[in-house]
Every structure is written in C-alpha cells, then in structure tokens.
Design an enzyme around this catalytic site. Sequence first.
Site, PDB file in Angstrom:
ATOM      1  CE  LYS A 132      -8.125  -6.083 -14.605  1.00 25.18           C
ATOM      2  NZ  LYS A 132      -9.556  -5.830 -14.724  1.00 25.18           N
TER       3      LYS A 132
HETATM    4  C1  E4P Z   1     -10.325  -2.666 -15.407  1.00 21.08           C
HETATM    5  O1  E4P Z   1      -9.921  -3.591 -16.086  1.00 21.08           O
HETATM    6  C2  E4P Z   1     -11.506  -2.694 -14.554  1.00 21.08           C
HETATM    7  O2  E4P Z   1     -12.247  -3.857 -14.813  1.00 21.08           O
HETATM    8  C3  E4P Z   1     -12.462  -1.565 -14.807  1.00 21.08           C
HETATM    9  O3  E4P Z   1     -12.101  -0.776 -15.912  1.00 21.08           O
HETATM   10  C4  E4P Z   1     -12.859  -0.810 -13.586  1.00 21.08           C
HETATM   11  O4  E4P Z   1     -13.750   0.206 -13.954  1.00 21.08           O
HETATM   12  P1  E4P Z   1     -14.769   0.905 -12.954  1.00 21.08           P
HETATM   13  O5  E4P Z   1     -14.077   2.032 -12.295  1.00 21.08           O
HETATM   14  O6  E4P Z   1     -15.859   1.392 -13.858  1.00 21.08           O
HETATM   15  O7  E4P Z   1     -15.230  -0.145 -11.979  1.00 21.08           O
END
Ligand code: E4P
Length: 217
Positions: free
Chosen positions: A83
């Site tokens: 990522k």
């Molecule tokens: C995406 O892969 C992130 O890990 C995640 O969905 C972020 O979500 P949040 O806005 O709840 O932190």
Amino acid sequence: MKLFLDTGNLKEIEALVPLGIIDGVTTNPSLMAKEGGDARAIIKAICNVVQGPVSAEVVATQWEAMVTEGRDLAAIDPHVVVKVPFTREGVRATKVLASEGIRVNVTLIFSATQALIAAKVGAAYVSPFVGRLDDIASDGMGLIRQIVDIFEAHHFSTEVLVASVRGPMHIVEAARMGADVCTCPASVVEACFKHPLTDIGLEKFLKDWEKAQAGRA
Ligand code: E4P
C-alpha cells in the site's frame, strides 16, 4: 464484489474468515500501531489466515525508500499487496513496483484524477476513502461512481477498493455501483448480520416447532 476486512487485529480476522465471506484484508499504519508487536509477524499471520490479498502500507515518503520498503513488505508473503499513499513520490514508487510485478494499492485517494493517475502507473487497486469524504460533507459514494465509470470506459484492470467504510449502506451502494472490493471494519460486517425480523422470525419458527412437538408427546 469482494469483501475485505479493514483491520490489523488477528482475532477479528480469525472470527470472520471461517464464515467464508472475507476475501482479503487491508491494514494501514494507524491500524498496525494499535496492535503493537512485530508488524511483519502480524502481516505474515494475517496472510496465513486469510489466504487472500493483504495490504501492508509503506511509511517511507521518498520514492526510492518506498520502493525498498515495498519490496521488503512484498517478500513477507505472496499475498502481500504493497500500500502506497497517493503523492508524487508514491506514484513514482508505484510505477517501479508495478513494473517488477509487485501489486500496489494506492491509498488516500480523494479525487477521480488521483485514481486515474494511479491506474495509469499500474496500481492493482485504488482506495478511495468514502467515509472521510462524507465526514467533510463531500459525496464519498459519488466519487466511487466516477472512478468506476472512468475505469470501465478505459478498460483499466485496476480494481476499485472502497475504503473508509462507516456502515452497511456503504457496502450496498458500493456493490450497486460495481466497485470491485469493499473493505470494512469488523463492526460493519457484524452489523450486516443483524436484522430484528430475522431474530423475531427464527424465535417464532422454533417456538411453533416446540409447541407441535409437545402436542405430539
Ligand atoms: C483503507 O484501506 C484504510 O485502511 C481505511 O479504510 C481508512 O478508514 P478510516 O477513515 O476509517 O480510518
């Protein structure tokens, strides 16, 4: 549509994977920090349980360091997807990693142009954050529709991974729009199992059955 769990918590993953509905996992530095311990070991353990794509995020911010860290994360397990945040450096790193056959999930996507750029450099996934857009009175799911349309029109193989999911309706809308993946906290998946009419219906079925059995005795 594939369903991923958005968590670094092994217990949550172990509780839901046996149901057969979890196709992968996404993590991020905040989620991993919550778990503590050895992040590499946790990622490896998650891969063993889920046997599907597991996103592990780089924390480097310069492209050369992102590439080095990405290669290192990819070496943990064949299921690891690296990522990378959407920055100029992240885009450059994505191009290099993708050219080496390493799958990249470009994260922190908040506009259709960002998604288009990530797709152009070979990202395997883009992660638009719908909840965080909704939080600032923007249309999170509207962004998903735009990205799905663009990727379909131009035959990109990059998958649209709906992230920052806040509730079951995000899952429903993502599925209706043709998103490839929706990644959800365990609490959102659990919420999908709850329906008062199912509970009331089952209670009545079982009571009626018991009554009939007692009548026969
Ligand atoms: C995406 O892969 C992130 O890990 C995640 O969905 C972020 O979500 P949040 O806005 O709840 O932190």
